[in-house]
Scaffold this motif. Structure first.
Motif, PDB file in Angstrom:
ATOM      1  N   ALA A 112     -28.626 102.016  21.272  1.00  0.00           N
ATOM      2  CA  ALA A 112     -27.432 101.793  21.648  1.00  0.00           C
ATOM      3  C   ALA A 112     -27.494 100.326  21.770  1.00  0.00           C
ATOM      4  O   ALA A 112     -26.425  99.498  21.435  1.00  0.00           O
ATOM      5  CB  ALA A 112     -26.861 102.514  22.831  1.00  0.00           C
ATOM      6  N   ARG A 113     -28.466  99.553  22.544  1.00  0.00           N
ATOM      7  CA  ARG A 113     -28.475  98.300  22.609  1.00  0.00           C
ATOM      8  C   ARG A 113     -28.663  97.385  21.388  1.00  0.00           C
ATOM      9  O   ARG A 113     -28.006  96.487  21.088  1.00  0.00           O
ATOM     10  CB  ARG A 113     -29.790  97.842  23.666  1.00  0.00           C
ATOM     11  N   ILE A 114     -29.816  98.173  20.503  1.00  0.00           N
ATOM     12  CA  ILE A 114     -30.113  97.408  19.152  1.00  0.00           C
ATOM     13  C   ILE A 114     -28.795  97.363  18.235  1.00  0.00           C
ATOM     14  O   ILE A 114     -28.618  96.365  17.679  1.00  0.00           O
ATOM     15  CB  ILE A 114     -31.399  97.710  18.819  1.00  0.00           C
ATOM     16  N   VAL A 115     -28.402  98.550  18.044  1.00  0.00           N
ATOM     17  CA  VAL A 115     -27.604  98.885  16.885  1.00  0.00           C
ATOM     18  C   VAL A 115     -26.120  98.550  17.246  1.00  0.00           C
ATOM     19  O   VAL A 115     -25.222  98.088  16.483  1.00  0.00           O
ATOM     20  CB  VAL A 115     -27.909 100.361  16.695  1.00  0.00           C
ATOM     21  N   LEU A 116     -25.873  99.078  18.429  1.00  0.00           N
ATOM     22  CA  LEU A 116     -24.290  99.145  19.037  1.00  0.00           C
ATOM     23  C   LEU A 116     -24.051  97.731  19.761  1.00  0.00           C
ATOM     24  O   LEU A 116     -22.882  97.625  20.273  1.00  0.00           O
ATOM     25  CB  LEU A 116     -23.821 100.260  19.616  1.00  0.00           C
ATOM     26  N   ARG A 170     -21.392 104.677  14.222  1.00  0.00           N
ATOM     27  CA  ARG A 170     -21.182 103.883  13.305  1.00  0.00           C
ATOM     28  C   ARG A 170     -20.407 104.557  12.170  1.00  0.00           C
ATOM     29  O   ARG A 170     -19.701 103.883  11.454  1.00  0.00           O
ATOM     30  CB  ARG A 170     -22.350 103.334  12.721  1.00  0.00           C
ATOM     31  N   VAL A 171     -20.149 105.667  12.272  1.00  0.00           N
ATOM     32  CA  VAL A 171     -19.217 106.359  11.158  1.00  0.00           C
ATOM     33  C   VAL A 171     -17.774 106.161  11.438  1.00  0.00           C
ATOM     34  O   VAL A 171     -17.329 106.355  12.645  1.00  0.00           O
ATOM     35  CB  VAL A 171     -19.560 108.008  11.481  1.00  0.00           C
ATOM     36  N   PRO A 172     -17.005 105.609  10.580  1.00  0.00           N
ATOM     37  CA  PRO A 172     -15.626 105.140  10.597  1.00  0.00           C
ATOM     38  C   PRO A 172     -14.891 106.655  11.078  1.00  0.00           C
ATOM     39  O   PRO A 172     -15.089 107.841  10.779  1.00  0.00           O
ATOM     40  CB  PRO A 172     -15.119 104.877   9.391  1.00  0.00           C
ATOM     41  N   MET A 238     -16.558 110.011  21.550  1.00  0.00           N
ATOM     42  CA  MET A 238     -15.481 109.680  22.629  1.00  0.00           C
ATOM     43  C   MET A 238     -16.322 109.012  23.933  1.00  0.00           C
ATOM     44  O   MET A 238     -15.612 108.557  24.596  1.00  0.00           O
ATOM     45  CB  MET A 238     -15.044 111.022  23.178  1.00  0.00           C
ATOM     46  N   LEU A 239     -17.677 108.958  23.834  1.00  0.00           N
ATOM     47  CA  LEU A 239     -18.400 108.039  25.036  1.00  0.00           C
ATOM     48  C   LEU A 239     -19.201 107.304  24.372  1.00  0.00           C
ATOM     49  O   LEU A 239     -19.538 107.252  23.225  1.00  0.00           O
ATOM     50  CB  LEU A 239     -19.109 109.162  25.787  1.00  0.00           C
ATOM     51  N   THR A 240     -19.718 106.298  25.190  1.00  0.00           N
ATOM     52  CA  THR A 240     -20.592 105.335  24.349  1.00  0.00           C
ATOM     53  C   THR A 240     -22.160 106.110  24.496  1.00  0.00           C
ATOM     54  O   THR A 240     -22.274 107.145  24.912  1.00  0.00           O
ATOM     55  CB  THR A 240     -21.110 104.127  25.706  1.00  0.00           C
ATOM     56  N   ALA A 241     -22.703 105.687  23.283  1.00  0.00           N
ATOM     57  CA  ALA A 241     -23.885 106.183  23.064  1.00  0.00           C
ATOM     58  C   ALA A 241     -25.243 106.452  24.043  1.00  0.00           C
ATOM     59  O   ALA A 241     -25.696 107.679  24.178  1.00  0.00           O
ATOM     60  CB  ALA A 241     -24.495 105.693  21.696  1.00  0.00           C
TER      61      ALA A 241
END
Length: 289
Positions: A112-116, A170-172, A238-241
Motif C-alpha cells: 500500500a505504501r509502494i503502490v498507493l 486501483r480499480v476505478p 471502503m477502507l485503506t488497503a
C-alpha cells in the motif's frame, strides 16, 4: 464513518467465511484433490457470479485501459496465490500455513505504501504487530513441520494475495465488484483448466455425489468464493488497503473455533489470548479510520 463501519463488516464477513472454509475443505479434499477442488469451486463460482450479475443487470463493459489491471488481479490473486497456498499446505502443515499466511496484512501495508502511497502510521504498525502475535499464540502450541518448498510456496501465496488486495484499490469505482470479481475468476479458470482438465477423469464421481461432498463444493463455490470475494473486494474499496488487511486475521479465529465446535478439536487459553490481541489490533485500525 458509515463507509468505515460497512467496510469493516464486509471484510469481517469475508474473513469469517474463509475461516470456516477450512472445516469444509477438510471433508471435501478427501474425495477431490486440491488443484481439482480449486478449479471446481471456481467453475461453480462463475455460474453464481454470472447469475447475480444478470439478475442485477450489471454492465459488463470494461475500458481497454483497465483490462490489464483486471487480468493481473485474476492472475496474481485468484490463480498464483490460491495455487501456491494449496501446494504449500500440501508440502507443509496447516499450522505453518496459518503462520505464514498471517504475514499477508504486513505485506499489504508495504504494498500500500509502494503502490498507493499510503502512510505507514504508528497505530497501523502496532495493529499488525499485535494481530500477528495473536495468530502466533493461537497456532504456536501445535507441532510445525515444513519442507523448504512448502514454506516458499506459502510465502508466495501471502505476497501475491497482499499485492492483489492492494491492486483492487486501483480499480476505478465506476465498475461493479460483481463484474471485476467475475472477470478475475474467469482468468483463473483459463489458467487452471489446462493444468487440471486431464485429471478430472480420475475423480470418484460416485463419492462426489454424496450430500456432504457436493454440498461442500456448493459452499466453497458460492459462499467462500463468489460471495466472500465480493465482500472482500468491496470492503477494501471502503477502507485503506493497509487497514483492511488487519481483518485477514479473523480467519484463524473462526477456523479454530469451528474446528472445536464441529470437528471436536481442542482449544485452550492460548486461543482466547490470541483472539483478544487480534481484536485489539482490528479495533485500533477501525478507530484510526
Amino acid at each position: 464513518m458509515k463507509n468505515t463501519i460497512l467496510g469493516s463488516l464486509y471484510l469481517s464477513l469475508a474473513a469469517s467465511i474463509w475461516g470456516g472454509m477450512y472445516v469444509v475443505v477438510k471433508v471435501v479434499v478427501d474425495v477431490v484433490p486440491p488443484l481439482e477442488l480449486v478449479l471446481l469451486r471456481y467453475v461453480i463460482a462463475i455460474f453464481a457470479l454470472l447469475t447475480i450479475g444478470f439478475i442485477t443487470k450489471q454492465s459488463w463493459r470494461i475500458e481497454k485501459r483497465d483490462w490489464l489491471l483486471v487480468f493481473i488481479i485474476g492472475l496474481v490473486g485468484n490463480t498464483i496465490s490460491i495455487v501456491t497456498q494449496e501446494v504449500g499446505t500440501l508440502l507443509s502443515t496447516a499450522q505453518m500455513g496459518a503462520i505464514i499466511t498471517s504475514t499477508t496484512p504486513a505485506f499489504m501495508v508495504i504494498f500500500a505504501r509502494i503502490v498507493l502511497k499510503e502512510k505507514i502510521t504508528f497505530k497501523k504498525s502496532i495493529s499488525v504487530i499485535l494481530a500477528t502475535i495473536g495468530v502466533g499464540i493461537i497456532v504456536g502450541n501445535a507441532h510445525i513441520g515444513s519442507s523448504q518448498l512448502g514454506g516458499i510456496s506459502l510465502l508466495i501465496a501471502a505476497l501475491t494475495w497482499a499485492l492483489m488486495s492492494v491492486l483492487i484499490k486501483r480499480v476505478p469505482r465506476q465498475y461493479s465488484q460483481i463484474v471485476i470479481t467475475t472477470y478475475a475468476v474467469l482468468v483463473a479458470i483459463v489458467f487452471l483448466t489446462p493444468i487440471t482438465i486431464s485429471r478430472l477423469d480420475e475423480l470418484d464421481f460416485q463419492a462426489i455425489m454424496h450430500p456432504s461432498i457436493w454440498g461442500g463444493l456448493l459452499y466453497l463455490g458460492v459462499i467462500s468464493t463468489a460471495c466472500a470475494f465480493l465482500l472482500w473486494n468491496r470492503g477494501l474499496q471502503m477502507l485503506t488497503a493497509s487497514s483492511g488487511g488487519l481483518f485477514f486475521f479473523l480467519q484463524p479465529i473462526v477456523g479454530t473455533f469451528l474446528g472445536w465446535l464441529i470437528l471436536g478439536e481442542q482449544i485452550g487459553l492460548s486461543f482466547w489470548i490470541g483472539t483478544i490481541l487480534i481484536f485489539i489490533g482490528v479495533l485500533l485500525v477501525i478507530r484510526e479510520e
